[in-house]
Scaffold this motif. Structure first.
Motif, mmCIF file in Angstrom:
data_model
loop_
_atom_site.group_PDB
_atom_site.id
_atom_site.type_symbol
_atom_site.label_atom_id
_atom_site.label_comp_id
_atom_site.label_asym_id
_atom_site.label_seq_id
_atom_site.Cartn_x
_atom_site.Cartn_y
_atom_site.Cartn_z
ATOM 1 N N LEU A 226 0.986 -1.248 0.015
ATOM 2 C CA LEU A 226 -0.148 0.034 -0.012
ATOM 3 C C LEU A 226 0.873 1.301 0.018
ATOM 4 C CD1 LEU A 226 -2.823 -0.845 2.404
ATOM 5 C CD2 LEU A 226 -2.838 -0.976 -0.048
ATOM 6 N N VAL A 227 2.035 1.080 0.839
ATOM 7 C CA VAL A 227 3.010 2.329 0.894
ATOM 8 C C VAL A 227 3.407 2.683 -0.740
ATOM 9 C CG1 VAL A 227 3.520 2.218 3.308
ATOM 10 C CG2 VAL A 227 4.897 1.185 1.302
ATOM 11 N N ARG A 228 3.114 2.330 -1.750
ATOM 12 C CA ARG A 228 3.492 2.414 -3.008
ATOM 13 C C ARG A 228 2.765 3.903 -3.288
ATOM 14 N NH1 ARG A 228 6.610 -0.156 -6.300
ATOM 15 N NH2 ARG A 228 7.153 -2.106 -6.043
ATOM 16 N N HIS A 229 1.654 4.147 -2.559
ATOM 17 C CA HIS A 229 0.793 5.419 -2.654
ATOM 18 C C HIS A 229 0.820 5.913 -1.266
ATOM 19 C CE1 HIS A 229 -2.199 8.029 -3.856
ATOM 20 N NE2 HIS A 229 -2.796 7.279 -4.689
ATOM 21 N N PRO A 230 1.941 6.679 -0.757
ATOM 22 C CA PRO A 230 1.705 7.049 0.627
ATOM 23 C C PRO A 230 0.368 7.909 1.016
ATOM 24 C CG PRO A 230 4.008 7.299 -0.395
ATOM 25 C CD PRO A 230 2.924 6.894 -1.599
ATOM 26 N N ASP A 231 -0.081 8.983 0.116
ATOM 27 C CA ASP A 231 -1.029 9.634 0.462
ATOM 28 C C ASP A 231 -2.284 8.890 0.580
ATOM 29 O OD1 ASP A 231 0.682 11.779 0.442
ATOM 30 O OD2 ASP A 231 -0.292 12.348 -1.672
ATOM 31 N N LEU A 232 -2.457 8.011 -0.067
ATOM 32 C CA LEU A 232 -3.823 7.051 -0.165
ATOM 33 C C LEU A 232 -3.612 6.282 1.200
ATOM 34 C CD1 LEU A 232 -6.490 5.618 -1.108
ATOM 35 C CD2 LEU A 232 -4.783 3.981 -2.533
ATOM 36 N N THR A 233 -2.414 5.486 1.260
ATOM 37 C CA THR A 233 -2.056 4.750 2.465
ATOM 38 C C THR A 233 -2.583 5.494 3.883
ATOM 39 O OG1 THR A 233 -0.535 3.312 1.315
ATOM 40 C CG2 THR A 233 -0.359 3.358 3.654
#
Length: 177
Positions: free
Chosen positions: A40-47
């Motif tokens: 999930l941290v591939r997309h930090p803002d979403l995570t």
């Protein structure tokens, strides 16, 4: 696997900060975060946004832990998400569910009235995206409005997470090692 966990060498302060809601700083790394969070941290803002919500469901929910874990296990079972099932099974045991209870969640064969009611509510939400008036009223004999709201959001939140895990192809830790 469509998305792999972010390799250690690609983690940075923003990546680690995205996990703050669920993990202490010393566990905010590829190895300790586990495959779902490390992916999930591939997309930090979403995570960051999702984990604030998920932390409420897992840590701050008004639902009793037993009911929460019955709801989680039932929805991830209905979503055919073995990864989340395997990660929540030990949490369910810590919440007081026996191995027989956990097995009964799969087939809806729980013997306790409230446990059966929670499974039924999950099934209704999954099938019709709402809880019937009768089930809502029955839940009201055991839960206040906040607890019933937390139940709905727990089912929705973990159904969403199961969709992501299944779609991204997240594998058990050590599956290729």
């Amino acid at each position: 696997m469509r998305l792999t966990p972010l390799p250690d060498g690609e983690w940075n302060d923003d990546t680690r900060a995205a996990l703050k809601a669920l993990l202490p700083p010393e566990r905010a790394n590829a190895r300790d975060a586990g495959n779902v969070l490390a992916t999930l941290v591939r997309h930090p803002d979403l995570t960051r946004a999702y984990l604030r919500f998920n932390a409420h469901l897992l840590v701050d929910s008004t639902l009793p832990a037993r009911a929460r874990e019955i709801a989680v296990l039932r929805i991830v079972q209905r979503c055919d998400c073995d990864y989340l099932w395997s990660h929540h099974e030990p949490i369910a045991r810590r919440a007081g569910l026996t191995p027989a209870d956990i097995d009964a969640i799969r087939d809806g064969g729980l013997t306790d009235e409230l446990d059966r009611l929670v499974v039924g509510a999950v099934d209704e939400l999954d099938e019709r995206s709402e809880i019937s008036d009768a089930t809502w009223a029955d839940l009201g004999r055991h839960f206040d409005d906040r607890q019933r709201m937390d139940l709905v959001f727990t089912v929705g939140g973990y159904g969403l997470l199961a969709m992501a895990v299944n779609t991204f192809g997240i594998e058990e830790e050590g599956a290729h090692g």
